[in-house]
Design a protein around this motif. Structure first.
Motif, mmCIF file in Angstrom:
data_model
loop_
_atom_site.group_PDB
_atom_site.id
_atom_site.type_symbol
_atom_site.label_atom_id
_atom_site.label_comp_id
_atom_site.label_asym_id
_atom_site.label_seq_id
_atom_site.Cartn_x
_atom_site.Cartn_y
_atom_site.Cartn_z
ATOM 1 N N LEU A 1 0.695 -1.366 0.078
ATOM 2 C CA LEU A 1 0.133 -0.086 -0.010
ATOM 3 C C LEU A 1 0.977 1.176 -0.203
ATOM 4 C CD1 LEU A 1 -2.723 -0.978 2.509
ATOM 5 C CD2 LEU A 1 -3.099 -0.700 0.026
ATOM 6 N N SER A 2 0.401 2.159 -0.697
ATOM 7 C CA SER A 2 1.190 3.557 -0.758
ATOM 8 C C SER A 2 0.890 4.281 0.604
ATOM 9 C CB SER A 2 0.770 4.360 -1.794
ATOM 10 O OG SER A 2 -0.800 4.867 -1.695
ATOM 11 N N GLN A 3 1.629 5.269 0.875
ATOM 12 C CA GLN A 3 1.503 6.118 2.124
ATOM 13 C C GLN A 3 -0.170 6.602 2.216
ATOM 14 O OE1 GLN A 3 3.118 6.206 4.799
ATOM 15 N NE2 GLN A 3 4.951 4.627 3.957
ATOM 16 N N LEU B 1 -6.956 4.339 4.815
ATOM 17 C CA LEU B 1 -7.637 3.444 5.546
ATOM 18 C C LEU B 1 -7.362 3.614 7.105
ATOM 19 C CD1 LEU B 1 -6.166 0.477 3.705
ATOM 20 C CD2 LEU B 1 -8.371 1.313 3.821
ATOM 21 N N ASP B 2 -6.301 4.389 7.477
ATOM 22 C CA ASP B 2 -6.273 4.548 9.022
ATOM 23 C C ASP B 2 -7.389 5.672 9.283
ATOM 24 O OD1 ASP B 2 -4.764 2.412 9.194
ATOM 25 O OD2 ASP B 2 -2.839 3.316 8.959
ATOM 26 N N ALA B 3 -7.968 6.534 8.545
ATOM 27 C CA ALA B 3 -8.396 7.886 9.037
ATOM 28 C C ALA B 3 -9.876 7.419 9.647
ATOM 29 C CB ALA B 3 -8.954 8.472 7.643
ATOM 30 N N PRO B 4 -10.408 8.216 10.775
ATOM 31 C CA PRO B 4 -11.606 7.957 11.317
ATOM 32 C C PRO B 4 -12.712 7.724 10.388
ATOM 33 C CG PRO B 4 -10.290 9.572 12.536
ATOM 34 C CD PRO B 4 -9.729 9.533 10.957
#
Length: 362
Positions: free
Chosen positions: A293-295, A301-304
């Protein structure tokens, strides 16, 4: 066994007729009696109710109102103790239905089942307003422990909806009884209007039985609710598991069926201790994955979760799917998405979820 049923257009005794010619249809009954004797059948309802009066047809004649028991089941005497006969007033005929239930030779006890919300309640404005009021009344407590608040809210919503379902069913039964009585009245206009209202009541009953019986095409004019209710009953009987072999090959019945099923799925989905062989297999699988996965994708994906994302997910939930242990299907979330989506987003973004989120039904 042979069973005969139909509108025989004749009566056997004065108990089967009220008004009109007391000897009407006697010749027809003599022929029917001869046929019954040849086949070894009996009028089961009359045998079980030797002195009772009941009528399946009524009509207005120049001489007044005439009522008669023209519709009968003829059954073998050997089945007499396994039969239950009752009368029902369908809105699509001028005859009452004579409903026959054939009881199983061995009574297999069934559990209470799992409660599931009748989604038809969500169409009633009074019920929707009560659920919204419940959310608003409990909202000040949400910030204390969102995960626990959600579990408590679902318990309260479940209780509220159960009570409303019972209330609707009591009202429907009372209305059906009153309309059925009006259908037997001597006033043709009143009887016609009552029968039309019975048809509307029957349509809502058909929809529920249709859903539970999983019948996709329905013609309300030719498929009354008793048809779908019987199909629903047969579907329930077909899904009953009277016996099951456990993992040791021993046949289990009753509560043993539940224990065997629980043991199987607990082993299937439970944690499996790691072994050198499993660790090696995992490493081999991961080594073959070259894509990364790119940054930017990782950050997305990690965002709320946002309320809009939750609302979009709720909007795309499929209807008619089985709910979890709380009995609240996707239609419940869709009906109250505006109120629940922001709350669920907060809960999903929390550090911990309520243990109830880990429960499901198989």
């Amino acid at each position: 066994f042979q069973l005969l049923a139909g509108d025989w257009n004749c009566t056997a005794s004065p108990l089967d007729r009220d008004g009109g010619n007391p000897n009407g249809g006697r010749r027809g009954f003599q022929e029917l009696h001869l046929l019954s004797a040849q086949l070894g059948l009996e009028d089961t309802w009359r045998v079980l109710h030797p002195d009772a009066r009941a009528y399946t047809w009524s009509g207005n004649t120049p001489g007044g109102l005439v009522r008669a028991r023209l519709d009968r089941w003829l059954c073998p005497p050997a089945l007499r103790n396994r039969l239950a006969l009752s009368f029902s007033t369908p809105p699509f005929s001028d005859h009452d239905a004579v409903v026959l239930d054939l009881l199983p030779p061995v009574d297999i006890p069934r559990g209470p089942g799992v409660w599931r919300l009748n989604t038809g309640l969500l169409k009633i404005p009074r019920v929707r307003d009560k659920v919204i009021s419940l959310i608003e009344d409990q909202l000040p407590l949400f910030g204390l422990n969102p995960a626990q608040w959600w579990a408590d809210f679902k318990d309260q919503a479940r209780t509220l909806l159960m009570d409303e379902a019972k209330r609707e069913e009591r009202g429907r039964k009372l209305l059906h009884t009153n309309l059925s009585a009006l259908c037997q009245s001597g006033d043709p206009g009143t009887a016609s209007l009552a029968r039309q209202q019975l048809q509307q009541l029957e349509r809502s009953k058909v929809e529920g039985a249709q859903l539970r019986s999983r019948w996709r095409a329905v013609d309300l004019g030719t498929r009354p609710s008793s048809y779908f209710s019987a199909m629903e009953k047969r579907r329930g009987e077909a899904s009953l598991i009277p016996a099951l072999k456990d993992q040791q090959g021993i046949r289990q019945t009753g509560q043993g069926v539940l224990r065997a099923a629980h043991e199987y799925y607990a082993n299937l989905y439970g944690p499996t201790p790691a072994t050198p062989e499993s660790d090696e297999a995992t490493s081999n699988i991961l080594a073959g994955i070259t894509a990364r996965l790119s940054q930017q994708d990782q950050a997305a994906l990690d965002a709320p979760f946002t309320p809009e994302e939750v609302a979009a997910t709720i909007r795309h939930l499929r209807k008619g799917k089985s709910p979890g242990p709380d009995g609240l299907p996707g239609e419940f979330y869709q009906a109250f998405s505006a109120q629940l989506a922001p709350l669920l987003a907060t809960i999903y973004n929390g550090e911990t979820l309520h243990p109830g989120f880990n429960n499901g039904l198989i």
